[in-house]
Design an enzyme around this catalytic site. Structure first.
Site, PDB file in Angstrom:
ATOM      1  N   GLY A   1     -52.516 -34.310  41.197  1.00 16.84           N
ATOM      2  CA  GLY A   1     -53.490 -33.326  41.688  1.00 16.84           C
ATOM      3  C   GLY A   1     -54.853 -33.970  41.909  1.00 16.84           C
ATOM      4  N   MET A   2     -55.827 -33.128  42.262  1.00 18.56           N
ATOM      5  CA  MET A   2     -57.170 -33.634  42.575  1.00 18.56           C
ATOM      6  C   MET A   2     -57.784 -34.368  41.384  1.00 18.56           C
ATOM      7  SD  MET A   2     -60.359 -31.580  44.235  1.00 18.56           S
ATOM      8  CE  MET A   2     -60.496 -30.321  42.953  1.00 18.56           C
ATOM      9  N   LEU A   3     -57.797 -33.746  40.230  1.00 18.89           N
ATOM     10  CA  LEU A   3     -58.338 -34.391  39.030  1.00 18.89           C
ATOM     11  C   LEU A   3     -57.380 -35.477  38.534  1.00 18.89           C
ATOM     12  CD1 LEU A   3     -60.268 -34.610  36.574  1.00 18.89           C
ATOM     13  CD2 LEU A   3     -58.994 -32.727  35.525  1.00 18.89           C
TER      14      LEU A   3
ATOM     15  N   ASP B   1     -40.886 -29.923  35.827  1.00 11.88           N
ATOM     16  CA  ASP B   1     -41.383 -28.586  36.175  1.00 11.88           C
ATOM     17  C   ASP B   1     -41.653 -27.875  34.859  1.00 11.88           C
ATOM     18  OD1 ASP B   1     -41.917 -26.026  36.903  1.00 11.88           O
ATOM     19  OD2 ASP B   1     -40.143 -25.757  38.167  1.00 11.88           O
ATOM     20  N   ILE B   2     -42.919 -27.706  34.541  1.00 14.09           N
ATOM     21  CA  ILE B   2     -43.258 -27.160  33.216  1.00 14.09           C
ATOM     22  C   ILE B   2     -42.819 -25.711  33.030  1.00 14.09           C
ATOM     23  CG2 ILE B   2     -45.161 -28.785  32.792  1.00 14.09           C
ATOM     24  CD1 ILE B   2     -47.103 -26.449  33.509  1.00 14.09           C
TER      25      ILE B   2
ATOM     26  N   ALA C   1     -51.365 -27.144  36.936  1.00 13.77           N
ATOM     27  CA  ALA C   1     -51.634 -25.696  36.971  1.00 13.77           C
ATOM     28  C   ALA C   1     -51.372 -25.155  38.370  1.00 13.77           C
ATOM     29  CB  ALA C   1     -53.087 -25.419  36.586  1.00 13.77           C
TER      30      ALA C   1
ATOM     31  N   THR D   1     -53.378 -23.538  40.788  1.00  8.07           N
ATOM     32  CA  THR D   1     -54.848 -23.454  40.865  1.00  8.07           C
ATOM     33  C   THR D   1     -55.373 -22.624  42.043  1.00  8.07           C
ATOM     34  OG1 THR D   1     -54.839 -25.566  42.025  1.00  8.07           O
ATOM     35  CG2 THR D   1     -55.273 -25.638  39.660  1.00  8.07           C
TER      36      THR D   1
ATOM     37  N   TYR E   1     -55.913 -15.603  37.580  1.00  8.29           N
ATOM     38  CA  TYR E   1     -55.984 -17.036  37.259  1.00  8.29           C
ATOM     39  C   TYR E   1     -56.653 -17.239  35.887  1.00  8.29           C
ATOM     40  CZ  TYR E   1     -57.716 -21.869  37.481  1.00  8.29           C
ATOM     41  OH  TYR E   1     -58.029 -23.180  37.197  1.00  8.29           O
TER      42      TYR E   1
ATOM     43  N   LYS F   1     -54.898 -18.755  32.506  1.00 11.17           N
ATOM     44  CA  LYS F   1     -55.388 -19.986  31.878  1.00 11.17           C
ATOM     45  C   LYS F   1     -55.817 -19.717  30.423  1.00 11.17           C
ATOM     46  CE  LYS F   1     -56.114 -23.570  33.456  1.00 11.17           C
ATOM     47  NZ  LYS F   1     -55.287 -24.813  33.549  1.00 11.17           N
TER      48      LYS F   1
HETATM   49  N1  LIG Z   1     -60.152 -26.996  40.798  1.00  7.51           N
HETATM   50  C1  LIG Z   1     -61.090 -26.419  40.056  1.00  7.51           C
HETATM   51  O1  LIG Z   1     -62.168 -26.053  40.555  1.00  7.51           O
HETATM   52  C2  LIG Z   1     -60.865 -26.212  38.584  1.00  7.51           C
HETATM   53  C3  LIG Z   1     -61.855 -25.549  37.840  1.00  7.51           C
HETATM   54  C4  LIG Z   1     -61.660 -25.366  36.465  1.00  7.51           C
HETATM   55  C5  LIG Z   1     -60.518 -25.841  35.853  1.00  7.51           C
HETATM   56  N2  LIG Z   1     -59.563 -26.460  36.596  1.00  7.51           N
HETATM   57  C6  LIG Z   1     -58.353 -26.940  35.908  1.00  7.51           C
HETATM   58  O2  LIG Z   1     -58.316 -28.360  36.001  1.00  7.51           O
HETATM   59  C7  LIG Z   1     -56.962 -28.827  36.124  1.00  7.51           C
HETATM   60  C8  LIG Z   1     -56.845 -29.713  37.350  1.00  7.51           C
HETATM   61  O3  LIG Z   1     -57.237 -28.986  38.495  1.00  7.51           O
HETATM   62  P1  LIG Z   1     -57.024 -29.561  39.977  1.00  7.51           P
HETATM   63  O4  LIG Z   1     -57.965 -28.839  40.854  1.00  7.51           O
HETATM   64  O5  LIG Z   1     -56.999 -31.048  39.935  1.00  7.51           O
HETATM   65  O6  LIG Z   1     -55.563 -29.004  40.270  1.00  7.51           O
HETATM   66  P2  LIG Z   1     -54.538 -29.378  41.463  1.00  7.51           P
HETATM   67  O7  LIG Z   1     -55.167 -30.320  42.420  1.00  7.51           O
HETATM   68  O8  LIG Z   1     -54.004 -28.079  41.976  1.00  7.51           O
HETATM   69  O9  LIG Z   1     -53.410 -30.159  40.679  1.00  7.51           O
HETATM   70  C9  LIG Z   1     -52.510 -29.513  39.817  1.00  7.51           C
HETATM   71  C10 LIG Z   1     -51.226 -30.292  39.854  1.00  7.51           C
HETATM   72  O10 LIG Z   1     -50.269 -29.600  39.045  1.00  7.51           O
HETATM   73  C11 LIG Z   1     -49.021 -29.591  39.753  1.00  7.51           C
HETATM   74  N3  LIG Z   1     -48.165 -28.479  39.340  1.00  7.51           N
HETATM   75  C12 LIG Z   1     -48.210 -27.181  39.756  1.00  7.51           C
HETATM   76  N4  LIG Z   1     -47.216 -26.483  39.201  1.00  7.51           N
HETATM   77  C13 LIG Z   1     -46.524 -27.337  38.397  1.00  7.51           C
HETATM   78  C14 LIG Z   1     -45.380 -27.212  37.579  1.00  7.51           C
HETATM   79  N5  LIG Z   1     -44.715 -26.054  37.451  1.00  7.51           N
HETATM   80  N6  LIG Z   1     -44.939 -28.295  36.894  1.00  7.51           N
HETATM   81  C15 LIG Z   1     -45.577 -29.483  37.024  1.00  7.51           C
HETATM   82  N7  LIG Z   1     -46.653 -29.669  37.812  1.00  7.51           N
HETATM   83  C16 LIG Z   1     -47.124 -28.617  38.489  1.00  7.51           C
HETATM   84  C17 LIG Z   1     -49.458 -29.431  41.202  1.00  7.51           C
HETATM   85  O11 LIG Z   1     -48.405 -29.757  42.086  1.00  7.51           O
HETATM   86  P3  LIG Z   1     -48.379 -28.998  43.537  1.00  7.51           P
HETATM   87  O12 LIG Z   1     -49.637 -29.400  44.219  1.00  7.51           O
HETATM   88  O13 LIG Z   1     -47.142 -29.533  44.146  1.00  7.51           O
HETATM   89  O14 LIG Z   1     -48.348 -27.537  43.231  1.00  7.51           O
HETATM   90  C18 LIG Z   1     -50.635 -30.417  41.259  1.00  7.51           C
HETATM   91  O15 LIG Z   1     -50.219 -31.727  41.526  1.00  7.51           O
HETATM   92  C19 LIG Z   1     -56.100 -27.549  36.166  1.00  7.51           C
HETATM   93  O16 LIG Z   1     -55.579 -27.319  34.891  1.00  7.51           O
HETATM   94  C20 LIG Z   1     -57.079 -26.447  36.551  1.00  7.51           C
HETATM   95  O17 LIG Z   1     -56.663 -25.198  36.048  1.00  7.51           O
HETATM   96  C21 LIG Z   1     -59.724 -26.667  37.935  1.00  7.51           C
END
Ligand SMILES: NC(=O)c1ccc[n+]([C@@H]2O[C@H](COP(=O)([O-])OP(=O)(O)OC[C@H]3O[C@@H](n4cnc5c(N)ncnc54)[C@H](OP(=O)(O)O)[C@@H]3O)[C@@H](O)[C@H]2O)c1
Length: 296
Positions: free
Chosen positions: A12-14, A40-41, A64, A66, A129, A133
């Site tokens: 993912g992004m982070l 797959d969690i 997550a 997201t 969401y 979380k």
């Molecule tokens: N983005 C924000 O602004 C933000 C703000 C606050 C907190 N957060 C938290 O920070 C964390 C990272 O965020 P991010 O923006 O980097 O998220 P992201 O880019 O959406 O990355 C999440 C990763 O989790 C994978 N995933 C989804 N469902 C899954 C499953 N069932 N089993 C295994 N992997 C799975 C996704 O795969 P797919 O892409 O294939 O679905 C993706 O690679 C998350 O926990 C998020 O809740 C994010």
């Protein structure tokens, strides 16, 4: 002794930034990244079995669902991934006696406080969401002893679509941009957050920590800064209300995180969001607007 660190959500992004930061900051440990292709969690048995085979010492769970508006229309998936999925990871981590790190969000708060939220403030999410979380947080606290929960907000980074890439994309396609001006937070650069996660792991930190770039703004102010730093400040930008935008998920109007606990326990303060944004835009000037150019 060499430890095994497992990042779940590594693509993912982070996740992509975190993998490279952990690899360089913890050279004596083995850093393994899994994403949906490897695990797959949502599937409890697979999650427990796969972690049981790997036996990691630390599990950094950042996977997550997201899509905040998507969660509103698919509550079942939101809870299956963000809440139950997190429970499965917590259960598996406990069975391996692994330490667990969980990423959570400012959207666990309702925004009524109107001053920066402390880790000890009571959560009260406004959208699906945030609720899913928060449930994830509760499972982690229930199942894993001494877990680390990091709440962050308004992420943007090199990998994946985000607000910055969306503004630049829209600026190329439209003559006027309308941006929400009644939500206040702190935009946070994933590269900065990744470094703090690594430090917190090295400090063996436990409990809840708020982590975000410093200073606050609205999305409108953030959008204007993006355009200015990209040489597009002639673009007409109209401030609008969240109601005007009409997104399915209600967002808190104020979700600034107080990061004093991080400073007190590690000495770290993240740089102001405007500095981080400038760094991001300078570093990634060539790829900006093409967020999928890194293979996602
Ligand atoms: N983005 C924000 O602004 C933000 C703000 C606050 C907190 N957060 C938290 O920070 C964390 C990272 O965020 P991010 O923006 O980097 O998220 P992201 O880019 O959406 O990355 C999440 C990763 O989790 C994978 N995933 C989804 N469902 C899954 C499953 N069932 N089993 C295994 N992997 C799975 C996704 O795969 P797919 O892409 O294939 O679905 C993706 O690679 C998350 O926990 C998020 O809740 C994010």
């Amino acid at each position: 002794m060499k430890r095994i660190l497992l990042v779940i959500g590594a693509k993912g992004m982070l996740g992509r930034d975190l993998m490279s930061v952990l690899q360089s900051s913890l050279p004596n440990d083995e850093i393994i990244g899994w994403d949906i292709e490897e695990i797959d969690i949502q599937k409890e048995e697979d999650t427990v079995t796969n972690l049981g085979k790997l036996r990691p010492d630390i599990v950094v769970h950042i996977a997550a669902y997201t899509d905040v508006d998507g969660c509103e229309s698919d509550e079942e998936k939101a809870f299956a991934v963000n809440a139950e999925g997190t429970k499965h990871v917590a259960l598996a981590a406990t069975r391996c006696q692994a330490k667990m790190v969980y990423l959570s969000t400012d959207y666990v708060f309702d925004g009524n406080k109107r001053e920066p939220y402390l880790e000890s403030d009571s959560p009260h999410p406004l959208n699906v969401y945030g609720r899913s979380k928060l449930k994830g947080e509760q499972y982690v606290q229930e199942w894993v002893k001494d877990a680390l929960i990091i709440r962050t907000q308004w992420l943007y980074g090199r990998y994946g679509k985000n607000f910055v890439t969306s503004i630049l994309q829209q600026a190329r396609e439209k003559r006027v941009l309308s941006i929400v001006n009644d939500q206040i937070g702190s935009p946070t650069y994933t590269a900065d957050l990744a470094k703090v996660i690594s430090v917190l792991i090295q400090f063996n930190a436990q409990g809840i920590f708020h982590v975000a770039n410093s200073d606050l703004c609205t999305w409108y102010i953030f959008g204007q800064a993006i355009l200015k730093l990209s040489g597009m400040d002639k673009m007409r930008v109209i401030p609008i209300s969240s109601k005007d935008l009409g997104r399915p998920a209600v967002r808190p109007s104020y979700s600034v995180l107080n990061c004093q606990k991080l400073k007190k326990e590690t000495g770290l303060t993240l740089r102001p969001w405007s500095e981080a944004l400038k760094d991001y835009l300078t570093t990634h000037r060539l790829t900006i607007g093409r967020p999928d150019s890194q293979g996602r």
